[in-house]
Scaffold this active site. Structure first.
Site, PDB file in Angstrom:
ATOM      1  N   TYR A  59       9.115   2.605   2.009  1.00 55.23           N
ATOM      2  CA  TYR A  59       9.537   1.198   2.155  1.00 55.23           C
ATOM      3  C   TYR A  59      11.041   1.051   2.346  1.00 55.23           C
ATOM      4  O   TYR A  59      11.509  -0.029   2.704  1.00 55.23           O
ATOM      5  CB  TYR A  59       9.171   0.366   0.915  1.00 55.23           C
ATOM      6  CG  TYR A  59       7.731   0.380   0.494  1.00 55.23           C
ATOM      7  CD1 TYR A  59       6.723   0.822   1.343  1.00 55.23           C
ATOM      8  CD2 TYR A  59       7.371  -0.051  -0.778  1.00 55.23           C
ATOM      9  CE1 TYR A  59       5.404   0.848   0.928  1.00 55.23           C
ATOM     10  CE2 TYR A  59       6.053  -0.045  -1.193  1.00 55.23           C
ATOM     11  CZ  TYR A  59       5.078   0.417  -0.339  1.00 55.23           C
ATOM     12  OH  TYR A  59       3.781   0.435  -0.765  1.00 55.23           O
ATOM     13  N   HIS A 121       1.450   8.969  -1.747  1.00 61.10           N
ATOM     14  CA  HIS A 121       1.246   7.670  -1.091  1.00 61.10           C
ATOM     15  C   HIS A 121      -0.091   7.564  -0.356  1.00 61.10           C
ATOM     16  O   HIS A 121      -0.743   6.520  -0.352  1.00 61.10           O
ATOM     17  CB  HIS A 121       2.411   7.401  -0.119  1.00 61.10           C
ATOM     18  CG  HIS A 121       2.624   5.963   0.201  1.00 61.10           C
ATOM     19  ND1 HIS A 121       3.863   5.409   0.350  1.00 61.10           N
ATOM     20  CD2 HIS A 121       1.762   4.943   0.408  1.00 61.10           C
ATOM     21  CE1 HIS A 121       3.744   4.112   0.627  1.00 61.10           C
ATOM     22  NE2 HIS A 121       2.478   3.816   0.672  1.00 61.10           N
TER      23      HIS A 121
END
Ligand SMILES: NC(=O)c1ccc[n+]([C@@H]2O[C@H](COP(=O)([O-])OP(=O)(O)OC[C@H]3O[C@@H](n4cnc5c(N)ncnc54)[C@H](OP(=O)(O)O)[C@@H]3O)[C@@H](O)[C@H]2O)c1
Length: 297
Positions: A59, A121
């Site tokens: 991110y 992730h």
């Protein structure tokens, strides 16, 4: 950490039962603006009462999260020890060496001394090698808990059959249209806490105008967002709502003064379409896309 509104992970670590997301803080803004927006949003979230912050190497908000936490310590007197910070290892680093390097890099970018939770992730690349590295970091006390994200129950069964530490958390897409009930039952049976990403389906499918959700919201004089969060919290699932709007950040935290009935829960259950609003993990194109996404380590 506040004594209420928490869940205990299977290693005894206490995690808040509601978190705050930081993906795409400002989809249309340039990188610098997105960074400032994320920092301010996390600061407002901490002011509003959130004590669980979700970020990820991918991110590019780890730095903003770290700065907001330091500001909250200075300006609001909230100690780092009261905040539960999660970050995630990106797919290109999902190997043994990559995980060691990726964890250090996440720490460096955030300026924090440790993460409370670090996740793989996506179920891609060498997840077993990465897990060995994260397990070592966990056992040496450098991370307080470790987990995965986007693992189906079948993938999880394979994973825990050949690893020593059962993940403390699995962060998956859960929203009213994609409820993942069988996966959640499996995770519950294995004491793996489920976190819900995109709890609002990022507004897709006209979620905030859904008739059933609006009807229930009207009954309690609350918002659709608050109804969804209660629906998750009452089942022990941790919602990770994202917002960069100060009022919505506050509203989304204000979910402790009402309780949904079994009838409300059943009505929400009827909205399940059993289909992701974002991607289908059975589709090879999804893996190809993730493998090729630009990622600056
Ligand atoms: N592990 C993974 O693979 C994965 C994937 C995706 C996301 N995540 C995590 O999960 C978090 C949440 O998911 P998400 O950001 O994708 O989506 P989301 O939380 O479902 O939705 C965020 C969207 O809803 C809007 N919103 C928030 N509160 C609202 C309210 N009360 N009323 C109306 N609109 C509202 C936000 O706009 P404003 O900002 O303008 O309020 C934003 O556009 C992420 O930020 C990230 O931390 C993890």
């Amino acid at each position: 950490m506040a004594a209420h509104h928490t869940i205990t992970l299977h290693n005894g670590l206490v995690i808040p039962s509601l978190g705050f997301g930081t993906f795409q803080p400002s989809a249309s803004a340039g990188e610098g603006v997105a960074d400032t927006t994320a920092e301010q949003a996390v600061f407002e979230a901490l002011r509003a009462g959130y004590r669980l912050i979700d970020t990820a190497a991918f991110y590019q908000t780890e730095g903003a999260v770290g700065r907001a936490i330091r500001r909250a310590e200075d300006e609001l007197g909230i100690p780092r020890s009261e905040i539960f910070v999660t970050s995630k290892l990106w797919v290109t680093n999902t190997t043994y060496d990559g995980a060691l390097r990726g964890y250090d890099r996440s720490l460096e970018k955030s300026g924090l001394d440790y993460f409370d939770l670090y996740l793989i992730h996506n179920p891609m690349n060498d997840i077993f090698g990465a897990w060995r590295a994260l397990s070592e970091l966990y056992l040496s006390g450098k991370i307080r808990s470790i987990g995965v994200s986007n693992f189906s129950r079948a993938r999880m069964e394979d994973f825990i059959s050949f690893t020593d530490i059962v993940p403390h958390v699995n962060q998956i897409e859960v929203n009213v249209f994609h409820q993942q009930n069988d996966d959640i039952t499996y995770m519950n049976d294995h004491n793996i806490v489920v976190e819900a990403w995109a709890p609002f389906a990022r507004g897709r499918h006209d979620l905030f105008n859904n008739t059933i959700l609006r009807d229930i919201a009207h009954k309690y004089d609350v918002t659709v967002s608050q109804i969804i969060e209660r629906w998750l919290i009452q089942r022990g699932i941790i919602p990770l709502p994202k917002s960069v709007n100060k009022d919505r950040i506050q509203t989304n935290y204000d979910v402790w003064n009402f309780e949904l009935t079994d009838t409300d829960m059943a009505r929400i259950k009827s909205l399940d379409e059993g289909k992701s609003q974002f991607f289908d993990w059975q589709d090879p194109a999804v893996y190809r896309r993730f493998a090729q996404l630009p990622y600056a380590d």
